[in-house]
Design an enzyme around this catalytic site. Structure first.
Site, PDB file in Angstrom:
ATOM      1  N   SER A  36       0.695  -1.448   0.278  1.00 18.72           N
ATOM      2  CA  SER A  36      -0.019  -0.029   0.065  1.00 18.72           C
ATOM      3  C   SER A  36       0.866   1.655   0.258  1.00 18.72           C
ATOM      4  CB  SER A  36      -1.524  -0.002   1.573  1.00 18.72           C
ATOM      5  OG  SER A  36      -2.069   0.967   0.971  1.00 18.72           O
ATOM      6  N   HIS A  80      -7.801  -5.440   0.203  1.00 18.66           N
ATOM      7  CA  HIS A  80      -6.322  -4.891   0.643  1.00 18.66           C
ATOM      8  C   HIS A  80      -5.749  -5.244   1.265  1.00 18.66           C
ATOM      9  CE1 HIS A  80      -4.245  -1.094   0.126  1.00 18.66           C
ATOM     10  NE2 HIS A  80      -3.933  -0.764   1.541  1.00 18.66           N
TER      11      HIS A  80
HETATM   12  C1  GTR Z   1      -5.188   4.366   2.143  1.00 22.16           C
HETATM   13  C2  GTR Z   1      -4.704   5.507   0.886  1.00 22.16           C
HETATM   14  C3  GTR Z   1      -4.363   4.034  -0.116  1.00 22.16           C
HETATM   15  C4  GTR Z   1      -3.330   3.486   0.630  1.00 22.16           C
HETATM   16  C5  GTR Z   1      -3.653   2.620   1.818  1.00 22.16           C
HETATM   17  C6  GTR Z   1      -2.758   2.798   2.570  1.00 22.16           C
HETATM   18  O1  GTR Z   1      -6.320   5.167   2.768  1.00 22.16           O
HETATM   19  O2  GTR Z   1      -5.734   6.070   0.682  1.00 22.16           O
HETATM   20  O3  GTR Z   1      -3.603   5.435  -1.332  1.00 22.16           O
HETATM   21  O4  GTR Z   1      -2.126   3.697   0.378  1.00 22.16           O
HETATM   22  O5  GTR Z   1      -4.319   4.359   2.527  1.00 22.16           O
HETATM   23  O6  GTR Z   1      -1.433   2.552   2.867  1.00 22.16           O
HETATM   24  O7  GTR Z   1      -3.069   1.960   3.364  1.00 22.16           O
END
Ligand code: GTR
Length: 340
Positions: A185, A323
């Site tokens: 991420s 995610h």
């Molecule tokens: C989210 C963000 C993303 C991603 C993520 C993370 O809130 O919008 O760009 O990088 O965090 O790092 O878990």
């Protein structure tokens, strides 16, 4: 069909590595802090006794860096298989400082013969708008930045490069042909920037890095420049804000970041339900940067769950689910590195 989808995104043509990097640092991430004037290491050997029943050593190291005439220190962990030989290794930019951690299955990595060096990103500078904290405080007077000064991603990338400085002191046990920087991420964005700006890394792995990471911005679903600059302006340099609502005017897109790592190797991992990051835009980034790697080898269609396109020096895989930096992602990464 894929070619047409990419054409519709209208991304700028690839340039030389040097030109692409300059644009990205000037307009998006800010220039990385300078290399330290001096650096030394405090090593606490075997900070976890009999780690993995003796299959690996676990040391805690503190990097002591002289920078801007001041001192900045940060800790990291070094876990190395005890068996003979030179080990491929990961420098993992992690969210937490535990070994193992839910994003870092250390024993499994060790069982595959890999060493892992990891640090917690917030030990470098906090994930917030405070530019007086940690490394930021050493760099900037009263937290004031110029438009192209490093944002936090650039500072975390700098730290991964310091961990590589330490790795280089372990040249009898580490295999530098298989040095990998990886992250998930926001730290996947960081892993790509780390390798793009430092040719000592032979591989980079971005897991679910999405917007301003491995996903093409133009035409992207989910998070866009306006949203990311609203929530996390401190990740980037001030110049990036120029492109809020004006993504078509960017003199770059994220394929520049990936292509700047060529001819070294990159693996991009996506998760099918991570629509905020946008798997299709991450896949298109591989297509768009492919020529820098001598071609992205895929099947001429959009990816399906379980796909692994590992033939070229730019690879892609799509996992089912949300995610997350999962065991499955690590397994794909190990396979990719071992296939080269
Ligand atoms: C989210 C963000 C993303 C991603 C993520 C993370 O809130 O919008 O760009 O990088 O965090 O790092 O878990």
């Amino acid at each position: 069909m894929v070619k047409k989808l990419l054409e519709e995104r209208n991304v700028p043509k690839l340039l030389s590595r040097h030109e692409m990097l300059n644009i990205l640092l000037e307009e998006e991430y800010g220039y990385l802090p300078p290399e330290p004037e001096k650096i030394s290491w405090k090593v606490e050997e075997n900070c976890i006794l009999n780690f993995c029943a003796g299959k690996a050593t676990a040391d805690k190291v503190t990097a002591v860096c002289g920078i801007n005439g001041k001192e900045f220190s940060f800790p990291f962990y070094v876990c190395i298989p005890t068996c003979e030989g030179k080990h491929p290794f990961f420098i993992h930019i992690n969210f937490r400082d535990c070994v193992p951690d839910r994003y870092m299955p250390t024993e499994e990595l060790i069982d595959h013969g890999f060493a892992v060096l990891s640090f917690c990103y917030e030990d470098i500078t906090k994930d917030n708008n405070d530019f007086t904290d940690g490394l930021a405080g050493v760099l900037y007077h009263n937290g004031v930045r110029r438009p192209n000064d490093a944002g936090k991603i650039a500072m975390w990338a700098w730290a991964a490069q310091r961990v590589m400085d330490y790795a280089q002191t372990l040249d009898t046990v580490l295999d530098f042909q298989r040095s990998v920087v990886c992250g998930h991420s926001r730290l996947g964005k960081t892993a790509l920037l780390t390798a793009a700006t430092d040719t000592r890394f032979q591989f980079a792995y971005s897991n679910d890095s999405g917007c301003s990471g491995a996903a093409i911005t133009r035409g992207k679903q989910g998070e866009r420049v306006q949203v990311i600059c609203g929530a996390f302006p401190f990740w980037f340099c001030e110049n990036y804000k120029k492109y809020i609502g004006a993504e078509e005017k960017m003199p770059f897109d994220q394929h520049y970041l990936v292509a700047a790592i060529a001819p070294r190797k990159v693996l991009i991992g996506s998760a099918s339900e991570d629509l905020w990051a946008d798997p299709v835009s991450e896949f298109l980034c591989c297509v768009a940067s492919g020529s820098a790697f001598g071609g992205f080898v895929y099947e001429g269609r959009l990816p399906e769950i379980g796909d692994k396109f590992f033939e070229g020096n730019i690879g892609y895989h799509l996992r089912e689910g949300l995610h997350y930096f999962s065991r499955e992602d690590w397994q794909r990464l190990i396979e990719f590195v071992n296939s080269k």
